[in-house]
Design an enzyme around this catalytic site. Structure first.
Site, PDB file in Angstrom:
ATOM      1  N   GLY B  71       3.757 -12.506   1.007  1.00  0.00           N
ATOM      2  CA  GLY B  71       3.360 -13.045   2.201  1.00  0.00           C
ATOM      3  C   GLY B  71       1.844 -12.942   2.084  1.00  0.00           C
ATOM      4  CG  ASN B 149       2.895  -9.724  12.835  1.00  0.00           C
ATOM      5  OD1 ASN B 149       2.305 -10.285  13.598  1.00  0.00           O
ATOM      6  ND2 ASN B 149       2.563  -8.609  12.202  1.00  0.00           N
ATOM      7  CD  GLN B 177       7.772 -10.968  11.158  1.00  0.00           C
ATOM      8  OE1 GLN B 177       8.942 -10.813  11.678  1.00  0.00           O
ATOM      9  NE2 GLN B 177       7.306 -10.101  10.558  1.00  0.00           N
ATOM     10  CG  HIS B 199       9.527  -7.707   2.257  1.00  0.00           C
ATOM     11  ND1 HIS B 199       9.435  -6.797   3.314  1.00  0.00           N
ATOM     12  CD2 HIS B 199       8.231  -8.178   2.100  1.00  0.00           C
ATOM     13  CE1 HIS B 199       8.184  -6.742   3.587  1.00  0.00           C
ATOM     14  NE2 HIS B 199       7.478  -7.622   3.288  1.00  0.00           N
ATOM     15  CB  THR B 235       4.955 -12.812 -16.663  1.00  0.00           C
ATOM     16  OG1 THR B 235       4.372 -12.885 -17.843  1.00  0.00           O
ATOM     17  CG2 THR B 235       6.529 -13.401 -17.150  1.00  0.00           C
ATOM     18  CB  CYS B 320       0.125  -4.030   8.072  1.00  0.00           C
ATOM     19  SG  CYS B 320       1.551  -5.220   7.489  1.00  0.00           S
TER      20      CYS B 320
END
Lengths: 379, 379
Positions: B71, B149, B177, B199, B235, B320
């Site tokens: 995100g 969030n 969210q 996630h 990649t 965070c």
């Protein structure tokens, strides 16, 4: 059909031990490492344990390792990080770096930085005199890869490190292809920044790392939370990080010896048995798993196609540009003609490569080359 | 001890179906999607199939989806991508965005862009009049999150989309969210850029996506190979991408109904049974899994610590910033005092949350608050 995978320079199979180590971090220890509760702390512990493991592998301090999303991000962060922290100046790199280094330096040129791209000789070794003479008072960074991804040439990074130390210039090396195959110690060598990518050494894709020597300041490139020493925002990819760390422990000396032996068997066979075949890169200072050969009067992609039909995965150069019709910038820089560059084949081994795999290549390759040469309009 | 995990706003458990889908991409279908051989093409097919799945989930075209490392990267790329493509101009965002939006816009201000940060009301809704009045001729981008969030407030993105359409301004929304919890259709709504993170909805960490409406041009932020429409070098993380795509199919309507019911049971209990508790955010337009309450005269972190001791994982705000001592910028912006903001608790549910989990919280929370208030010097 049982495939023979000889494209380990592009990516590798994740080791079973690595997968086993990663699994609990998907649905058991799945916390966010920034959370204060036990589920978060469990993740935090795995993160810091992984950092110690990676640091150990290159004799660094854990605080000198940060995790990224891969080799490209590590190289972007290292180079842009130094450049934007300094604000202006001159950057030296080689002409045969990976695209993620070359495109990054080119981008910085558009932003007012100056750059010198050093030549390499016919085996891919950087011209050290030219490098020396290119150093200016305002040179802020030298970025030269450890081992080349296409031709496997191992650069004299010890000498480049000495030069950088003498002139007080930051030295970055892209060790994406060499890591775990050639030992690196940041205690012995004055390297300031080193890039790593998990999926090149039997770790997962989507995870990389950057070694940042103490006191080297980088400007962050991903803004947001304070993760990774405030240098890289974003929830830490714990399963990937744990897998990356485990993978640093996978390759043994015996694996390296075995790859070297099989590499040499394959090179010797081709050079002795197929006419007009030439080894690209150095015979001596070469990655233990890299074979890169140019065949006159054939297209590398055609060889690859026929090998693929026999169940052998190979490549014509770096996977990143394999869909492009342009011949490899590396092969052109070491002096191959357009046709020679187009006639090249890369076979990259891994610890899983068996002698019978190489024997099978030896069995089918000469006929493929012969058949293609018969069809070739170039002859 | 069996943990009760109520910190799903920070991260979620990866669903077993997702893990099952990912596994073959570690050690069987482990090719590099840029390789031309069958192992590469197998990976390429999984990549494009995943892109179709994600596109389907928001009624977009597959070519409008690119994958990122999460995100934070999606938000960085969307906002910097528009800004640097335009070169100059004015950006509007809200004061309660995630740090990866706020820090990115602040960074752009340092680079000469101008920015307006819109206020929100006491429930966290953006001030639409102020937004309207802030639009200038040189406004290039409006970035307002879909759902907050910390407090779960769902912004009126339909109205913001209309406004952007009318003024021909690019509209970005951070749906990290809300994705899979609130339907989004890019056919119905004129949103140009949408950020997603795997996630947060039972996919793996380290993988995100960005929806980029056709004809919207972004300047790439990661230089190197030509992956992801030349917008994101590196990649492709195939196992992560496959897991991300599978996760978009996981949550059912019945899960959302169940989370909503349990959320309301918890909110009702707390407001009716604990004195001087206040719901942060909106009662009606609220994420189905978010509970955020301020308790007078207690520290949120202390509540979290006592809950943790009982086996309940909670948070005081965004993970965070959970290690920072500063109170939440979101809670301060909706008008809470320093003390009120410090006394807040966030409980975020998932489809795995059971009624007995909520009943256990209901059982232990009042005593914890009572005990802490007895000890409190603030009373």
């Amino acid at each position: 059909m049982n495939l023979i995978y000889l494209d380990n320079g592009a990516t590798t199979k994740v080791d079973d031990k690595v997968i086993k180590k990663m699994l609990p971090y998907f649905n058991e220890k799945f916390g966010n490492a920034s959370s204060l509760h036990q589920k978060g702390q469990e993740a935090r512990m795995a993160l810091e344990e992984s950092r110690r493991t990676v640091a150990n592998a290159i004799s660094a301090k854990p605080s000198e390792i940060i995790f990224t999303s891969g080799g490209s991000e590590s190289n972007n962060l290292a180079i842009k990080g130094v450049a934007y922290e300094k604000g202006r100046g001159h950057i030296i790199t080689s002409k045969i770096e990976h695209p993620c280094v070359l495109r990054t330096v080119e981008e910085l040129e558009k932003k007012g930085f100056e750059a010198t791209y050093i030549d390499v000789d016919s085996e891919g070794f950087i011209d050290l005199d030219q490098l020396k003479n290119s150093i200016r008072k305002d040179t802020i960074l030298i970025s030269v890869m450890h081992a080349n991804n296409e031709i496997g040439t191992i650069q004299p990074i010890e000498q480049i490190a000495e030069l950088c130390k003498k002139h007080d210039i930051i030295f970055h090396t892209d060790a994406v292809q060499s890591f775990t195959k050639i030992p690196i110690s940041v205690k012995k060598l004055k390297i300031d920044l080193i890039s790593f990518s998990g999926h090149k050494f039997h770790g997962p894709k989507g995870i990389g790392a950057l070694y940042i020597r103490e006191r080297i300041k980088l400007k962050k490139q991903m803004h947001g939370g304070s993760q990774e020493r405030k240098l890289r925002a974003g929830t830490e990819n714990i399963s990937g990080i744990v897998g990356f760390a485990e993978a640093t422990k996978i390759i043994k000396n015996s694996d390296i010896k075995n790859m070297t032996k099989l590499r040499d068997k394959l090179i010797d066979f081709i050079l002795n048995n197929i006419d007009n075949a030439r080894l690209n890169g150095s015979r001596e200072r070469r990655l233990c798993n890299n074979v890169n050969i140019s065949f006159d009067a054939v297209e590398g992609e055609a060889i690859g196609g026929y090998l693929d039909a026999k169940g052998i995965c190979s490549s014509t150069g770096s996977a990143c540009s394999s869909k492009s019709l342009e011949p490899s910038h590396v092969l052109k820089t070491i002096g191959l003609t357009h046709e020679e560059a187009h006639g090249s084949l890369r076979l990259t081994l891994s610890k899983y490569t068996k002698e019978k795999d190489i024997d099978f290549v030896i069995k089918v390759l000469p006929d493929i080359i012969k058949k293609l040469r018969k069809m070739s309009p170039i002859k």
